[in-house]
Design a protein around this motif. Structure first.
Motif, short mmCIF file in Angstrom:
data_model
loop_
_atom_site.label_atom_id
_atom_site.label_comp_id
_atom_site.label_asym_id
_atom_site.label_seq_id
_atom_site.Cartn_x
_atom_site.Cartn_y
_atom_site.Cartn_z
N LEU A 147 25.89 18.95 50.46
CA LEU A 147 27.14 18.28 50.84
C LEU A 147 27.22 18.34 52.35
O LEU A 147 27.15 19.42 52.94
CB LEU A 147 28.33 19.00 50.19
CG LEU A 147 29.74 18.64 50.63
CD1 LEU A 147 30.02 17.15 50.39
CD2 LEU A 147 30.75 19.51 49.87
N SER A 148 27.31 17.15 52.97
CA SER A 148 27.31 17.09 54.43
C SER A 148 28.35 16.10 54.92
O SER A 148 28.67 15.12 54.25
CB SER A 148 25.94 16.66 54.96
OG SER A 148 24.93 17.51 54.51
N ALA A 149 28.83 16.35 56.13
CA ALA A 149 29.77 15.44 56.77
C ALA A 149 29.66 15.60 58.28
O ALA A 149 29.31 16.68 58.78
CB ALA A 149 31.19 15.71 56.31
N ILE A 150 29.95 14.51 58.98
CA ILE A 150 30.01 14.52 60.45
C ILE A 150 31.27 13.78 60.84
O ILE A 150 31.53 12.67 60.35
CB ILE A 150 28.80 13.80 61.07
CG1 ILE A 150 27.49 14.46 60.69
CG2 ILE A 150 28.94 13.72 62.60
CD1 ILE A 150 26.25 13.71 61.18
N PHE B 9 29.36 19.46 59.10
CA PHE B 9 29.42 20.34 57.94
C PHE B 9 28.16 20.07 57.13
O PHE B 9 27.83 18.91 56.87
CB PHE B 9 30.65 20.05 57.07
CG PHE B 9 30.73 20.93 55.85
CD1 PHE B 9 31.33 22.17 55.92
CD2 PHE B 9 30.17 20.52 54.65
CE1 PHE B 9 31.38 22.98 54.80
CE2 PHE B 9 30.21 21.33 53.53
CZ PHE B 9 30.82 22.57 53.61
N ASP B 10 27.46 21.11 56.75
CA ASP B 10 26.23 20.94 55.98
C ASP B 10 26.00 22.19 55.15
O ASP B 10 25.92 23.30 55.70
CB ASP B 10 25.04 20.70 56.92
CG ASP B 10 23.76 20.40 56.18
OD1 ASP B 10 23.81 19.71 55.15
OD2 ASP B 10 22.69 20.84 56.66
N ALA C 176 21.45 28.82 50.26
CA ALA C 176 22.27 27.98 49.39
C ALA C 176 23.34 28.86 48.74
O ALA C 176 23.12 30.04 48.50
CB ALA C 176 21.41 27.31 48.32
N VAL C 177 24.47 28.25 48.48
CA VAL C 177 25.59 28.96 47.86
C VAL C 177 25.92 28.29 46.53
O VAL C 177 25.46 27.19 46.23
CB VAL C 177 26.82 28.97 48.79
CG1 VAL C 177 26.51 29.66 50.11
CG2 VAL C 177 27.34 27.55 49.02
N GLY C 178 26.76 28.96 45.77
CA GLY C 178 27.22 28.37 44.51
C GLY C 178 28.16 27.20 44.77
O GLY C 178 28.72 27.08 45.87
N PRO C 179 28.34 26.36 43.78
CA PRO C 179 29.18 25.17 43.98
C PRO C 179 30.64 25.50 44.32
O PRO C 179 31.25 24.80 45.14
CB PRO C 179 29.07 24.41 42.66
CG PRO C 179 28.40 25.30 41.71
CD PRO C 179 27.72 26.38 42.47
N TYR C 180 31.19 26.55 43.74
CA TYR C 180 32.58 26.91 44.04
C TYR C 180 32.73 27.18 45.54
O TYR C 180 33.64 26.65 46.19
CB TYR C 180 32.99 28.15 43.23
CG TYR C 180 34.44 28.52 43.42
CD1 TYR C 180 35.42 28.00 42.59
CD2 TYR C 180 34.81 29.39 44.45
CE1 TYR C 180 36.76 28.34 42.78
CE2 TYR C 180 36.14 29.72 44.64
CZ TYR C 180 37.11 29.20 43.81
OH TYR C 180 38.43 29.52 44.01
N ALA D 164 30.75 26.26 48.01
CA ALA D 164 30.46 25.06 48.79
C ALA D 164 31.68 24.15 48.88
O ALA D 164 32.04 23.66 49.97
CB ALA D 164 29.28 24.31 48.18
N LEU D 165 32.32 23.92 47.74
CA LEU D 165 33.50 23.05 47.72
C LEU D 165 34.66 23.66 48.50
O LEU D 165 35.36 22.97 49.25
CB LEU D 165 33.92 22.77 46.27
CG LEU D 165 32.90 22.00 45.44
CD1 LEU D 165 33.28 22.03 43.97
CD2 LEU D 165 32.73 20.59 45.93
N LEU D 166 34.85 24.96 48.37
CA LEU D 166 35.90 25.64 49.12
C LEU D 166 35.63 25.56 50.62
O LEU D 166 36.53 25.30 51.43
CB LEU D 166 36.00 27.10 48.67
CG LEU D 166 37.13 27.93 49.27
CD1 LEU D 166 38.50 27.35 48.89
CD2 LEU D 166 37.01 29.38 48.80
N SER D 167 34.38 25.73 51.01
CA SER D 167 34.01 25.64 52.43
C SER D 167 34.27 24.25 52.99
O SER D 167 34.75 24.11 54.11
CB SER D 167 32.53 26.00 52.62
OG SER D 167 32.30 27.33 52.25
#
Length: 183
Positions: A21-24, A31-32, A67-71, A73-76
């Motif tokens: 999941l990434s954003a600029i 965010f990556d 790598a992290v768990g999906p929970y 990642a989404l919280l971050s």
């Protein structure tokens, strides 16, 4: 503030697992995050993204990744968007085929983990704009509408195109940002 978003998943359906999941932001805030899937990835996914998951470790082209768990990642990602909002900005999301894929995948993931979705004023999908442009531009009409093809069309001599790291969502965000700025 515009936020360019891209995701990598384990497949092409909306119930696929998030892998990256990434954003600029338009101000170059990035965010990556890589996300551990719940099971091994199929060969087709590995061939396309370079990602594999072996013995609880996510790899990109054979190199182990953090790598992290999906929970988490989404919280971050939620906290990252909130930090942008604290700068007094409203956020508009820009993606490529995002209204048909990326946004529904994220909505399902946030619902699955019972988390609050990040708030965006608008969600803009560049793909319909490209389809309209193809009708009026003969050169563009001959171009496929994959993001990498648009990068070659709009950014042929740019430094970023020399890196050619497609299906890495952070790279794809940067391509999307630069293509969007051109159109």
């Amino acid at each position: 503030m515009y936020v360019y978003l891209d995701i990598e998943t384990s497949g092409l359906n909306k119930t696929s697992f998030l892998l990256q999941l990434s954003a600029i932001s338009e101000k170059q805030h990035t965010f990556d995050i890589y996300i551990k899937p719940p099971c091994a990835l199929n060969q087709e996914c590995t061939n396309l993204t370079g990602l594999s998951y072996i013995n609880n470790t996510l790899y990109k082209d054979g190199v182990p990744l953090h790598a992290v768990g999906p929970y988490m990642a989404l919280l971050s990602f939620y906290h990252w968007t909130e930090s942008l909002r604290k700068e007094g900005e409203t956020l508009d999301l820009i993606g490529y085929n995002s209204n048909a894929f990326d946004v529904p995948v994220l909505v399902l993931a946030y619902a699955k983990f019972r988390q609050t979705l990040p708030t965006f004023n608008e969600c803009y999908d560049v793909l319909p704009v490209i389809r309209k442009l193809q009708k009026t531009d003969d050169k563009l009409a001959k171009t496929k509408i994959k993001l990498e093809d648009l990068g070659r069309f709009y950014l042929p001599d740019s430094e970023i195109m020399s890196k050619a790291n497609f299906h890495n969502s952070l790279f794809d965000c940067e391509i999307l940002k630069q293509v969007t700025e051109k159109i």
